[in-house]
Enzyme design. Structure first.
Site, PDB file in Angstrom:
ATOM      1  CB  ALA A   1      53.282  56.647  30.702  1.00 25.68           C
TER       2      ALA A   1
ATOM      3  CD  GLU B   1      59.282  61.558  34.194  1.00 20.21           C
ATOM      4  OE1 GLU B   1      59.055  62.763  34.023  1.00 20.21           O
ATOM      5  OE2 GLU B   1      60.360  61.142  34.668  1.00 20.21           O
TER       6      GLU B   1
ATOM      7  CB  SER C   1      50.412  61.858  37.142  1.00 20.17           C
ATOM      8  OG  SER C   1      49.535  60.964  36.484  1.00 20.17           O
TER       9      SER C   1
ATOM     10  CB  CYS D   1      45.803  57.714  28.132  1.00 20.39           C
ATOM     11  SG  CYS D   1      46.697  57.475  29.676  1.00 20.39           S
TER      12      CYS D   1
ATOM     13  CD  GLU E   1      48.633  60.231  40.452  1.00 21.41           C
ATOM     14  OE1 GLU E   1      49.708  60.855  40.363  1.00 21.41           O
ATOM     15  OE2 GLU E   1      48.457  59.114  39.949  1.00 21.41           O
TER      16      GLU E   1
END
Length: 404
Positions: free
Chosen positions: A239, A242, A244, A350, A359
């Protein structure tokens, strides 16, 4: 537009025009039962109010299939060889979920995430340095994925030489389609074996990394078990990069089609935090929340749902609902804060939301600064979407820019 029950939400035809389909479904059938050939019957929830209701109501709509019954959970769990992927907090509810989340929260702190900012900036600059003079690259394979896998691998303490393996394993696990069973089995065995060895190594020699912190974390005598550790590390790897990487691809794909917004963000980087929220809302890399299980006969938006049925909340559709914000199909980087659901809602919100935002902000600011005049080298309609259940992101995104 009336939809047949055999509508396949995973087909290329649907995914290519997903938002048009979701808009029609919100108008006619915000809670829709799909019975596509070769797939389990699935309720798709597309309206913002209904999606929010599903995400917040863990009593009627559970993540843990054992709340239906053990046999049901075993049927959905598949082979025991992938059990190491399923013992994480996203597959738990209630006290079990709260215990795991508290333990992981003690290691995955906001302070630890914020401390990564200078390193993320350095990684982004380093990835662009070899291609800047060429004036072209594929954003997905040369920038987004290398950036995101390096960040999560360094956070976990994974050696640099092993990161290509992690990317290969996670791609195969989330995609699955196109791989035979023996190939998948080998992938699961390699992934599990690597993580078990890494955990043992960090127990013997703790370092300043997240795996070491997870191994040592404890609260009121409770620690993560071996299978919980494996599952949590797998979750963070898969998670954590993938979604991001796909979100960076989605954001660039949107901005090159909105050159005025792109130019303004390049000239006014202070707008980026707000723009990140709008980009997350407009085309989220998490298109659909993980499947939930109806725990008792109930109603949702006038539809009768039966105990044991499967349900997916389509957050990508909810984010484009007029009930959530005005003019939802317009990308507006100066839009006042809109309560999008790209990171979920409620108890399963999340854990990595802060890291994902950081990011994306750094990746975009660095790209726009280093690559002036950024544009696609193909027609936007030629961009193809990766076949990954629940996630949305381009397979490739070839771009070019002006070189002095």
């Amino acid at each position: 537009m009336a939809y047949e029950r055999t509508l396949d939400f995973n087909s290329d035809a649907f995914r290519g025009e997903a938002y048009r389909h979701y808009a029609a479904l919100r108008q006619t059938s915000p809670v829709f039962l799909s019975q596509a050939e070769g797939q389990l019957p699935m309720w798709y929830v597309t309206g913002a109010r209904e999606v929010e209701e599903v995400l917040l109501d863990n009593e009627r709509f559970a993540r843990d299939p054992s709340r239906i019954d053990a046999q049901f959970a075993a049927m959905l769990g598949g082979e025991q060889s992938i059990a190491f992927l399923n013992e994480h907090m996203l597959n738990r509810d209630g006290d079990s979920h709260r215990r795991l989340r508290r333990l992981v929260n003690k290691a995955f702190t906001l302070k630890a995430v914020n401390a990564l900012r200078p390193r993320i900036e350095q990684i982004a600059e380093t990835l662009l340095e070899p291609v800047r003079s060429s004036g072209r690259m594929d954003v997905v394979s040369q920038y987004a994925f290398p950036l995101s896998i390096t960040v999560i691998a360094e956070l976990l303490g994974v050696p640099a030489q092993d990161r290509d393996d992690f990317r290969r394993w996670s791609h195969m696990i989330v995609q699955q389609v196109g791989h035979d069973l023996s190939e998948l089995q080998r992938c699961y065995n390699e992934f599990a074996g690597y993580m078990l060895a890494l955990i043992d190594q960090r127990r013997a020699q703790p370092g300043d990394d997240l795996v070491s912190a997870l191994v040592q974390v404890e609260e009121e005598g409770s620690m993560l078990s071996q299978s919980e550790l494996c599952s949590m590390i797998a979750l963070l790897i898969i998670a954590g990069h993938e979604t991001s990487a796909s979100m960076i691809g989605n954001a660039v794909h949107m901005l090159v089609q909105h050159p005025k917004a792109l130019a303004r963000l390049r000239d006014e980087p202070k707008l980026m935090p707000g723009a990140v929220e709008e980009l997350l809302r407009y085309d989220s890399s998490v298109e659909r929340a993980m499947v939930r299980f109806v725990t008792r006969d109930t109603e949702l938006a006038g539809q009768r749902l039966l105990r044991g049925q499967l349900l997916i909340a389509v957050v990508g559709s909810a984010n484009r609902d007029e009930a959530l914000c005005a003019n939802p199909d317009t990308l507006d980087i100066t839009r006042p804060a809109c309560p999008h659901m790209s990171f979920g809602k409620g108890t399963h919100y999340c854990l990595g939301a802060s890291l994902a935002r950081q990011e994306l902000e750094i990746a975009l600011n660095t790209l726009l600064r280093c690559c002036p005049g950024l544009r696609l080298t193909v027609d936007p309609s030629a961009v193809r979407w990766r076949y990954v259940p629940n996630f949305r992101g381009p397979e490739a995104l070839p771009v070019c820019w002006s070189v002095d």
